[in-house]
Write a protein that holds these residues in place. Structure first.
Motif, PDB file in Angstrom:
ATOM      1  N   THR C 174       0.836  -1.205   0.000  1.00  0.00           N
ATOM      2  CA  THR C 174       0.000   0.000   0.000  1.00  0.00           C
ATOM      3  C   THR C 174       0.872   1.257   0.000  1.00  0.00           C
ATOM      4  N   GLU C 176       0.779   3.518   2.152  1.00  0.00           N
ATOM      5  CA  GLU C 176       1.232   3.676   3.529  1.00  0.00           C
ATOM      6  C   GLU C 176       2.524   2.869   3.757  1.00  0.00           C
ATOM      7  N   GLN C 177       2.567   1.674   3.201  1.00  0.00           N
ATOM      8  CA  GLN C 177       3.762   0.836   3.375  1.00  0.00           C
ATOM      9  C   GLN C 177       4.961   1.444   2.655  1.00  0.00           C
ATOM     10  N   MET C 180       6.301   4.076   4.715  1.00  0.00           N
ATOM     11  CA  MET C 180       7.044   3.507   5.856  1.00  0.00           C
ATOM     12  C   MET C 180       8.470   3.168   5.458  1.00  0.00           C
TER      13      MET C 180
END
Ligand SMILES: [Fe+2]
Ligand SMILES: [Fe+2]
Lengths: 91, 281, 285
Positions: C174, C176-177, C180
């Motif tokens: 994603t 978001e990943q 990160m």
């Protein structure tokens, strides 16, 4: 440490000699063998392991001259690297 | 030794062609049942088989989790490595068993949003709420001292070893094979933990005191494990007696109740996976 | 220079190995004990930043890989303490020197790991930098140290690979990943560059260690090699590497005990040591 120092020898596969791979500490002979399995043969099965108390090994001097420095104090013969045959085995 | 100075021959060369034998514990493949015939033999009750796989898988995963908490905290490096090995063996069993449960009876797998990349074994491990878990309280029990850990491991391994021995003849060939592999591993776990119990019981006054205390605290664990698998009682009682004899310890009273530490364990274990339900790992 | 010393110098000069019972200059022995011990301490302290994620690994496969990897680091510590013990010190003594602060460990493990992506970044960059540092040590002049390093390097390459593979997988996940991963690389890049030690001009012991064959390359040489190796990997991954300008005062602060996690790492080690004392005592009888 937990118990005396043991030297560990591993036969990586059939047809090869046992080769010195390192040392570890253990409460007794049986635990030394188990620790050796866990520490030095984590990646392969079917090997043979010898463990021997470091203070039970008698070793030759590297040459005629006495070394000025005794490598392991009262346990002079703890690291028998003469047992080595070629390279450290691929474990 | 591959030289790292040359970017064309860096350590990434083998990235797609890893030798699984040299990856710790065969972690080079994604699906634990890769290459295994998924067929369930005729006449096998699928619901019962899935429940059995789940129960054995849950138990292994929970105990593995508790053992893995020792990593970097063991009494010495030798023991740190040994505890991790046991945890890895059990984790390997858990993956196979959870994946098998999902193949046999897909209904056991919690439903995830459409398009979720989460494999079935992980859906079972990370997206199942506490009431759906079927492991023992003994396995989920929070860690105590090292004496508590080796006593619990001895008790749990003793029971699981006999359970798996009896499953090596199961009509489901996958479960039978997992059991056969597990028997070898459990034999080692029982032996390793049993030796530690004896060593501690016969060690110092302090170690004997702690071992006796652990045995007392875990008396209800022994009762729970035998209640879950009453058929193995005679076999495992004999082994426990042998250990107590070698340790010169008395059998503790079986009273008391075990706390339910499963919700806390799962809250931690599932936290990252649940924060990223669409995540790929 | 007497016969023994000449013999020693000749052995080192022809790239032969010094073995445990050979005569060696006291300075050589002391330097080796310190280097091997600090290396061992780094392996053991290095278990903590990633080990903290074992109980929260987001898939069973990742849990397996991470536990096996951190377990390897315990093994590395053990091989190295074992090599140090051939020089007449005990593991107990070395651990005491770690916990008293008399001996150091790699500065990198004093940085926090607040995100699961850090597990991948550590494998990729930290184990990667360690490989650059350590591959030449397989040919170091002291036999037991070199042999321990051969085994360690073989295992380190798997560590780097699993880290890179985790980051690669997350980059395919994603948004978001992906964020990160980038955030984690941003935090770890400069500390990873610091792993090679201060610039050559500020590294007074390098010349002596190279003459003795304990060290084979200078800090700056190894650092440059690492940067060269990593750039195309970052590109393949789709992450941006921050600049290579390092604040050397930060390294000094972290090494001297004032990093973000120094106290926490040593306290964790001390706690495990204290908690295990009764077990070690019972097993030593
Ligand atoms: Fe390492
Ligand atoms: Fe590593």
């Amino acid at each position: 440490m937990t118990g005396p120092l043991y030297e560990v020898f591993v036969r990586a596969k059939r047809g090869l000699n046992h080769v010195h791979v390192g040392s570890l500490h253990a409460a007794d002979d049986a635990m030394a063998l188990r620790n050796a399995r866990d520490v030095y043969t984590r990646r392969n099965e079917g090997v043979s392991i010898w463990v021997v108390r470091a203070d039970a090994i008698t070793a030759s001097s590297p040459d005629e001259k006495e070394p000025l420095f005794d490598p392991a104090g009262d346990k002079v013969y703890r690291h028998p690297t003469f047992y080595e045959v070629g390279d450290v085995p691929h474990l | 030794m591959s030289p790292t100075s040359n970017v064309d021959h860096g350590p990434y060369d083998g990235l797609d062609a890893t030798d699984p034998a040299h990856w710790a514990f065969g972690t080079g493949f994604a699906d634990p049942l890769d290459g295994i015939d998924p067929h369930v033999p005729d006449g096998v009750d699928r619901v019962a088989l899935a429940a059995l796989c789940l129960r054995l898988g849950d138990e292994a995963l929970l105990l593995s989790h508790r053992l893995s908490e020792w990593c970097s905290r063991a009494p010495d490096l030798e023991t740190d490595v040994a505890l991790a090995n046991v945890a890895l063996d059990l984790l390997g069993q858990a993956r196979l068993l959870l994946a098998r449960a999902a193949v046999v009876e897909p209904g056991v797998v919690p439903e995830l949003p459409a398009g979720s990349p989460v494999p079935a074994e992980d859906a079972l491990a990370f997206f199942r709420d506490p009431p759906a878990w079927t492991g023992s309280r003994t396995a989920a029990l929070a860690n105590g001292d090292f004496g508590h850990t080796v006593v619990r491991l001895f008790l749990a391994s003793t029971v699981r070893l006999v359970v798996l021995q009896r499953l090596t003849g199961h009509p489901d060939p996958v479960l039978a094979a997992v059991a056969a592999k597990g028997v070898k591993e459990l034999t080692y776990h029982r032996d390793w933990s049993g030796r530690w119990v004896v060593t501690l019981a016969r060690g110092t006054r302090e170690s004997r005191r702690r071992t006796t205390a652990a045995l007392g605290q875990l008396a209800p664990a022994w009762a729970e494990l035998l209640d879950r698998d009453p058929a193995v009682r005679d076999d495992v009682e004999a082994v426990l007696d042998q250990l107590l004899d070698a340790s010169d310890l008395e059998r503790p009273d079986e009273g008391g109740e075990l706390p339910d530490d499963l919700p806390d364990l799962l809250a931690e274990m599932q936290s990252v996976a649940r924060a990223h339900p669409q995540g790929r790992w | 220079m007497d016969d023994l010393e000449r013999q020693f110098e000749e052995t080192v000069a022809r790239h032969d190995r010094i073995e445990p019972r050979d005569w060696m200059p006291e300075g050589y022995r002391r330097t080796l004990v310190r280097q091997i011990a600090q290396h061992a301490h780094s392996e053991v302290i290095g278990m903590q930043p990633e080990g903290a994620w074992i109980t929260r690994a987001p898939s069973l496969r990742r849990k397996q890989v991470l536990l096996a990897k951190v377990q390897d680091e315990a093994g590395h510590g053990l091989y190295l303490y074992s090599a140090a013990e051939t020089l007449g010190v005990t593991r107990d003594e070395l651990e005491a020197r770690l916990m008293s602060g008399a001996q150091k460990y790699s500065s990198i493990f004093n940085y926090p790991t607040p995100s699961y992506a850090d597990v991948g970044t550590i494998g990729w960059l930290v184990d990667g930098a360690a490989i650059c540092n350590q591959v030449p040590l397989c040919r170091t002049s002291y036999g037991p140290y070199g042999r321990a390093m051969v085994r360690i390097c073989k295992e380190e390459s798997f560590h780097q690979r699993q880290g890179f593979e985790l980051l690669m997988t997350m980059m395919r996940g994603t948004d978001e990943q992906r964020a990160m991963v980038q955030e984690s690389v941003d935090r770890f890049w400069k500390p990873a560059l610091m792993m090679f030690g201060p610039p050559d001009a500020e590294s007074p012991n390098t010349a002596r260690s190279m003459a003795w064959g304990i060290k084979r390359h200078t800090n700056d040489e190894l650092r440059a090699r690492f940067v060269e190796m990593t750039a195309p990997q970052a590109e393949a991954l789709g992450v941006t590497l921050p600049g290579n300008d390092v604040d050397w005062d930060e390294l000094k602060r972290v090494v001297s005990g004032d990093g973000p996690c120094n106290a926490e790492r040593l306290a964790h080690r001390q706690q495990a040591h204290d908690d295990g004392a009764w077990v070690r005592e019972a097993a030593s009888r």
